[in-house]
Design a protein around this motif. Structure first.
Motif, PDB file in Angstrom:
ATOM      1  N   UNK A   1      80.214  76.956  49.129  1.00 57.65           N
ATOM      2  CA  UNK A   1      80.001  76.159  47.858  1.00 57.65           C
ATOM      3  C   UNK A   1      79.132  74.943  48.173  1.00 57.65           C
ATOM      4  N   UNK A   2      78.988  74.595  49.665  1.00 58.86           N
ATOM      5  CA  UNK A   2      78.162  73.457  50.103  1.00 58.86           C
ATOM      6  C   UNK A   2      76.691  73.818  49.974  1.00 58.86           C
ATOM      7  N   UNK A   3      76.312  75.076  50.160  1.00 56.31           N
ATOM      8  CA  UNK A   3      75.020  75.367  50.042  1.00 56.31           C
ATOM      9  C   UNK A   3      74.576  75.555  48.485  1.00 56.31           C
ATOM     10  N   UNK A   4      75.675  75.742  47.663  1.00 53.81           N
ATOM     11  CA  UNK A   4      75.276  75.783  46.114  1.00 53.81           C
ATOM     12  C   UNK A   4      75.135  74.460  45.682  1.00 53.81           C
ATOM     13  N   UNK A   5      75.922  73.605  46.035  1.00 47.42           N
ATOM     14  CA  UNK A   5      75.787  72.053  45.827  1.00 47.42           C
ATOM     15  C   UNK A   5      74.510  71.721  46.195  1.00 47.42           C
ATOM     16  N   UNK A   6      74.029  71.787  47.534  1.00 44.34           N
ATOM     17  CA  UNK A   6      72.681  71.177  47.960  1.00 44.34           C
ATOM     18  C   UNK A   6      71.626  71.682  47.048  1.00 44.34           C
ATOM     19  N   UNK A   7      71.589  72.791  46.766  1.00 45.96           N
ATOM     20  CA  UNK A   7      70.611  73.690  45.914  1.00 45.96           C
ATOM     21  C   UNK A   7      70.336  73.125  44.394  1.00 45.96           C
TER      22      UNK A   7
END
Length: 220
Positions: free
Chosen positions: A123-129
């Protein structure tokens, strides 16, 4: 209690799926239950507290970090209209397969809902994007800000993760964060990131069971 399956956690560790009678639980090696189909009141509350606030918006888009046993997703879907979109980010591929298999009936097979977009992703990568993409974000990726399950979860609870969470929300959007207990420092970090913060105590099962905490963080 019978071990049904295991699933590797990216970066190290293992989740284990157990069955006892009609119920299931997920554990991580060396700890007790992470979650169980016997009790999911606080997981339901995580979605209720977020989705009630944004359900009337046109075509709402929400993000759930952590699929777990599917109860947060099922609770969110009950609040959201047919034109809503629900993105679910689950780090462990095995958890998605378990929800498509033996776990699905307990939450009402929410992965079969056409509004759901499930991604095997951190989910961290989803938030960053994301930039002002979500009306609500619901995070249940660990036992709280300590990052028990996966070391990289600590980023989500730190300043960098909370700033990314704020940026991912639309103006007036809301984030809810599940925890096994209170953490004053995390509350302070939320406020420093610009959120208006409410701490809500919820019970594991209806009005019984362990007391858990959900932070309700609103983007101003």
């Amino acid at each position: 209690m019978t071990l049904i399956d295991t699933a590797p956690i990216p970066g190290g560790g293992e989740l284990r799926l157990f069955q006892e009678g009609a119920h299931y639980s997920i554990k991580i090696a060396g700890t007790g239950d992470l979650m169980s189909t016997r009790m999911h009141g606080s997981e339901d509350a995580l979605a209720d507290l977020a989705c009630r606030r944004i359900a009337a918006r046109a075509q709402p888009c929400v993000l759930i970090g952590g699929l777990g046993l599917g109860f947060t997703l099922a609770a969110a879907l009950k609040h959201l209209a047919p034109d809503a979109r629900v993105v679910v980010a689950e780090l462990v591929a095995g958890v998605v397969e378990w929800n498509r298999g033996p776990l699905g009936a307990h939450a009402g097979h929410p992965l079969g809902d056409p509004r759901v977009d499930v991604r095997v992703a951190d989910v961290a990568s989803v938030l960053r994007a994301a930039t002002q993409q979500y009306d609500a974000v619901m995070l249940d990726v660990d036992n709280g800000p300590d990052g028990l399950t996966h070391a990289s979860n600590a980023w989500i609870y730190g300043a960098g993760g909370l700033n990314a969470l704020y940026a991912a929300l639309k103006p007036g959007g809301v984030a809810t964060v599940w925890s096994a207990g209170p953490d004053r420092r995390f509350t302070e970090r939320l406020r420093k990131s610009g959120f208006a913060v409410e701490e809500v105590t919820v019970r594991a099962h209806g009005n019984k069971g362990a007391r858990h905490l959900v932070w309700v963080a609103s983007r101003r």
